[in-house]
Design an enzyme around this catalytic site. Structure first.
Site, PDB file in Angstrom:
ATOM      1  N   LYS A  64      -2.479   6.209  -4.280  1.00 11.27           N
ATOM      2  CA  LYS A  64      -3.602   7.130  -4.064  1.00 11.27           C
ATOM      3  C   LYS A  64      -3.320   8.490  -4.678  1.00 11.27           C
ATOM      4  O   LYS A  64      -2.217   9.031  -4.509  1.00 11.27           O
ATOM      5  CB  LYS A  64      -3.841   7.300  -2.557  1.00 11.27           C
ATOM      6  CG  LYS A  64      -3.835   5.973  -1.811  1.00 11.27           C
ATOM      7  CD  LYS A  64      -3.992   6.089  -0.325  1.00 11.27           C
ATOM      8  CE  LYS A  64      -3.768   4.749   0.349  1.00 11.27           C
ATOM      9  NZ  LYS A  64      -2.412   4.535   0.893  1.00 11.27           N
ATOM     10  N   TYR A 106       3.140   9.869   1.192  1.00 12.59           N
ATOM     11  CA  TYR A 106       4.115   9.213   2.068  1.00 12.59           C
ATOM     12  C   TYR A 106       5.545   9.593   1.658  1.00 12.59           C
ATOM     13  O   TYR A 106       6.505   9.289   2.379  1.00 12.59           O
ATOM     14  CB  TYR A 106       3.944   7.686   2.073  1.00 12.59           C
ATOM     15  CG  TYR A 106       2.543   7.216   2.441  1.00 12.59           C
ATOM     16  CD1 TYR A 106       1.635   8.076   3.077  1.00 12.59           C
ATOM     17  CD2 TYR A 106       2.101   5.936   2.142  1.00 12.59           C
ATOM     18  CE1 TYR A 106       0.349   7.661   3.380  1.00 12.59           C
ATOM     19  CE2 TYR A 106       0.815   5.511   2.454  1.00 12.59           C
ATOM     20  CZ  TYR A 106      -0.058   6.393   3.069  1.00 12.59           C
ATOM     21  OH  TYR A 106      -1.334   5.973   3.377  1.00 12.59           O
ATOM     22  N   HIS A 150      -7.339   9.680  -2.285  1.00 20.22           N
ATOM     23  CA  HIS A 150      -6.852   9.557  -0.902  1.00 20.22           C
ATOM     24  C   HIS A 150      -7.827  10.201   0.095  1.00 20.22           C
ATOM     25  O   HIS A 150      -8.095   9.641   1.159  1.00 20.22           O
ATOM     26  CB  HIS A 150      -5.462  10.200  -0.801  1.00 20.22           C
ATOM     27  CG  HIS A 150      -4.647   9.709   0.342  1.00 20.22           C
ATOM     28  ND1 HIS A 150      -3.282   9.645   0.305  1.00 20.22           N
ATOM     29  CD2 HIS A 150      -4.999   9.251   1.569  1.00 20.22           C
ATOM     30  CE1 HIS A 150      -2.828   9.165   1.449  1.00 20.22           C
ATOM     31  NE2 HIS A 150      -3.848   8.921   2.237  1.00 20.22           N
ATOM     32  N   ASP A 156       0.849  -1.201   0.000  1.00 22.20           N
ATOM     33  CA  ASP A 156       0.000   0.000   0.000  1.00 22.20           C
ATOM     34  C   ASP A 156       0.885   1.251   0.000  1.00 22.20           C
ATOM     35  O   ASP A 156       1.679   1.443   0.931  1.00 22.20           O
ATOM     36  CB  ASP A 156      -0.898   0.008   1.246  1.00 22.20           C
ATOM     37  CG  ASP A 156      -1.837   1.201   1.226  1.00 22.20           C
ATOM     38  OD1 ASP A 156      -2.802   1.170   0.444  1.00 22.20           O
ATOM     39  OD2 ASP A 156      -1.593   2.180   1.971  1.00 22.20           O
TER      40      ASP A 156
HETATM   41  N1  LIG Z   1      -5.772   6.095   3.401  1.00 24.59           N
HETATM   42  C1  LIG Z   1      -5.300   6.777   4.424  1.00 24.59           C
HETATM   43  O1  LIG Z   1      -5.625   7.949   4.654  1.00 24.59           O
HETATM   44  C2  LIG Z   1      -4.353   6.090   5.362  1.00 24.59           C
HETATM   45  C3  LIG Z   1      -4.150   6.609   6.642  1.00 24.59           C
HETATM   46  C4  LIG Z   1      -3.291   5.926   7.507  1.00 24.59           C
HETATM   47  C5  LIG Z   1      -2.662   4.765   7.085  1.00 24.59           C
HETATM   48  N2  LIG Z   1      -2.853   4.299   5.815  1.00 24.59           N
HETATM   49  C6  LIG Z   1      -2.164   3.064   5.325  1.00 24.59           C
HETATM   50  O2  LIG Z   1      -2.367   2.028   6.266  1.00 24.59           O
HETATM   51  C7  LIG Z   1      -1.096   1.519   6.702  1.00 24.59           C
HETATM   52  C8  LIG Z   1      -1.186   0.994   8.121  1.00 24.59           C
HETATM   53  O3  LIG Z   1      -1.636   1.980   9.019  1.00 24.59           O
HETATM   54  P1  LIG Z   1      -0.661   2.717  10.054  1.00 24.59           P
HETATM   55  O4  LIG Z   1       0.721   2.717   9.531  1.00 24.59           O
HETATM   56  O5  LIG Z   1      -1.305   4.012  10.384  1.00 24.59           O
HETATM   57  O6  LIG Z   1      -0.780   1.850  11.385  1.00 24.59           O
HETATM   58  P2  LIG Z   1      -0.609   0.352  11.859  1.00 24.59           P
HETATM   59  O7  LIG Z   1      -0.217  -0.527  10.740  1.00 24.59           O
HETATM   60  O8  LIG Z   1      -1.822   0.041  12.656  1.00 24.59           O
HETATM   61  O9  LIG Z   1       0.593   0.499  12.901  1.00 24.59           O
HETATM   62  C9  LIG Z   1       1.889   0.782  12.466  1.00 24.59           C
HETATM   63  C10 LIG Z   1       2.756   0.972  13.709  1.00 24.59           C
HETATM   64  O10 LIG Z   1       2.755  -0.224  14.485  1.00 24.59           O
HETATM   65  C11 LIG Z   1       4.086  -0.710  14.678  1.00 24.59           C
HETATM   66  N3  LIG Z   1       3.989  -2.162  14.527  1.00 24.59           N
HETATM   67  C12 LIG Z   1       3.790  -2.881  13.386  1.00 24.59           C
HETATM   68  N4  LIG Z   1       3.702  -4.192  13.643  1.00 24.59           N
HETATM   69  C13 LIG Z   1       3.838  -4.325  14.984  1.00 24.59           C
HETATM   70  C14 LIG Z   1       3.853  -5.445  15.855  1.00 24.59           C
HETATM   71  N5  LIG Z   1       3.691  -6.687  15.390  1.00 24.59           N
HETATM   72  N6  LIG Z   1       4.035  -5.208  17.175  1.00 24.59           N
HETATM   73  C15 LIG Z   1       4.219  -3.956  17.650  1.00 24.59           C
HETATM   74  N7  LIG Z   1       4.213  -2.849  16.865  1.00 24.59           N
HETATM   75  C16 LIG Z   1       4.027  -3.034  15.556  1.00 24.59           C
HETATM   76  C17 LIG Z   1       4.907  -0.063  13.590  1.00 24.59           C
HETATM   77  O11 LIG Z   1       6.230   0.156  14.037  1.00 24.59           O
HETATM   78  P3  LIG Z   1       7.504  -0.488  13.250  1.00 24.59           P
HETATM   79  O12 LIG Z   1       7.477   0.060  11.857  1.00 24.59           O
HETATM   80  O13 LIG Z   1       8.675   0.023  14.054  1.00 24.59           O
HETATM   81  O14 LIG Z   1       7.329  -1.969  13.317  1.00 24.59           O
HETATM   82  C18 LIG Z   1       4.202   1.264  13.390  1.00 24.59           C
HETATM   83  O15 LIG Z   1       4.662   2.193  14.345  1.00 24.59           O
HETATM   84  C19 LIG Z   1      -0.194   2.757   6.522  1.00 24.59           C
HETATM   85  O16 LIG Z   1       1.167   2.455   6.625  1.00 24.59           O
HETATM   86  C20 LIG Z   1      -0.655   3.244   5.183  1.00 24.59           C
HETATM   87  O17 LIG Z   1      -0.113   2.444   4.143  1.00 24.59           O
HETATM   88  C21 LIG Z   1      -3.705   4.933   4.968  1.00 24.59           C
END
Ligand SMILES: NC(=O)c1ccc[n+]([C@@H]2O[C@H](COP(=O)([O-])OP(=O)(O)OC[C@H]3O[C@@H](n4cnc5c(N)ncnc54)[C@H](OP(=O)(O)O)[C@@H]3O)[C@@H](O)[C@H]2O)c1
Length: 317
Positions: A79, A50, A112, A45
């Site tokens: 996006k 980003y 987005h 994704d």
């Molecule tokens: N469409 C939108 O507006 C939008 C908004 C937000 C996000 N997104 C997409 O969704 C993806 C995921 O959402 P997100 O990045 O906000 O949050 P997430 O995936 O819920 O959480 C990511 C965080 O959790 C940590 N993490 C990952 N696996 C872990 C585990 N097994 N144990 C402990 N900590 C862990 C990561 O740190 P480390 O990297 O240090 O492991 C990072 O700090 C984004 O990266 C992006 O691609 C889209």
């Protein structure tokens, strides 16, 4: 181990599990994507905002060349950004994404946000001198027409929306030649979005959950906000299955039929997050997790975009 797939209304198959890349800094993201592809991830994704897509493109090329994965087995989502909502700018945005990701086509392209920003700039975050965003009022239906054009030209296989509320999705459904195949929104055990899921189910729209781990390091978090990693319910269910709380949250979403894209830059956690296809939560676990919902949105953009006429989070869903 490999991810299950979701059949999209466009006819294409989307891996239910992918890697998120938001807040993966240049210098970190290439390594993370390379590890993920080797581990067996087939879905990445991405997004313009980003600011790391130019690092991901060479990793894809190397993975194809080294035989790690074939292009047809990789599912790439990106996006169109808020400064590129008018018809020509949106098409330009898709060509810029393809250039940076070094691809001939995207598997999925989303709008987005419904909110548009000043288009006369190459900045991602165009702001007034007092810090307010510089908006545009280009309507997202114009952006949608550009994405449909990209499908017709073979640049994009499936198209969808992100951060739209149900009324805005209905507007798109009312004017679309090609229906949205996917909606990407915040979703995790503390924000289960049951009404949105029912609505999308009725319209044949698959849901991707962003922040599926309720992002423990999200900049929008406040002190005292809940964390899946230390939540006693998740710790207990995790212990019962010999898994981690993160693996429980991701498995819950998979069993609910939701697509997940957890982000990590750590090899250990990239592997851990993917190791959820060798066990199942039982109905009691699922019900307990359903019970932790608190309708809590972490990524609330009201301060940034709340004054824009198309800001969508004011609706019930
Ligand atoms: N469409 C939108 O507006 C939008 C908004 C937000 C996000 N997104 C997409 O969704 C993806 C995921 O959402 P997100 O990045 O906000 O949050 P997430 O995936 O819920 O959480 C990511 C965080 O959790 C940590 N993490 C990952 N696996 C872990 C585990 N097994 N144990 C402990 N900590 C862990 C990561 O740190 P480390 O990297 O240090 O492991 C990072 O700090 C984004 O990266 C992006 O691609 C889209």
């Amino acid at each position: 181990m490999s991810s299950p797939f979701i059949k999209l209304s466009s006819g294409f198959k989307m891996p239910q599990f992918g890697l998120g890349t938001w807040l993966a800094k240049p210098g970190e993201v290439a390594n993370a994507v390379e590890i993920a592809l080797k581990v067996g991830y087939q879905h990445i994704d991405c997004a313009v905002s980003y600011e790391n897509q130019h690092e991901i493109g060479p990793v894809f090329q190397k993975a194809f060349k080294d035989g790690v994965i074939k292009r047809e087995n990789l599912f790439v989502c990106s996006k169109v950004w808020n400064t590129r909502h008018s018809f020509d700018k949106a098409k330009l945005c898709v060509s810029e994404i393809l250039r940076d990701l070094q691809l001939d086509y995207l598997d999925l392209c989303l709008i987005h946000w419904p909110v548009g920003y000043d288009e006369e700039t190459n900045e991602i975050w165009p702001k007034h001198s007092d810090g307010r965003m510089r908006y545009s009022n280009v309507h997202y239906s114009e952006t949608w027409k550009a994405l449909e054009d990209c499908v017709e030209k073979g640049l994009v296989k499936s198209i969808g929306l992100s951060n739209f509320n149900h009324k805005q999705i209905e507007e798109i459904l009312g004017m679309a030649k090609i229906k949205p195949a996917v909606l990407q929104v915040e979703m995790h055990p503390y924000f289960q979005q049951k009404k949105m899921r029912d609505f999308c189910g009725k319209h044949g729209i698959a849901i991707t959950a962003y922040s599926p781990l309720a992002n423990p390091t999200m900049p929008f978090r406040k002190d005292g906000d809940p964390t899946i990693l230390t939540d006693s319910i998740f710790l207990r269910i995790a212990e019962k299955h010999g898994k981690s709380p993160a693996q429980v949250a991701l498995r819950w979403a998979i069993q609910e039929g939701i697509i997940v894209i957890p982000k990590s830059i750590s090899e250990k956690r990239i592997k851990e997050n993917f190791s959820i296809f060798d066990y199942e939560l039982d109905e009691k676990d699922m019900d307990e997790i359903r019970g932790v919902d608190r309708n809590w949105r972490i990524l609330n953009t009201v301060e940034r975009d709340g004054k824009h006429p198309f800001w969508g989070f004011g609706e019930e869903y």
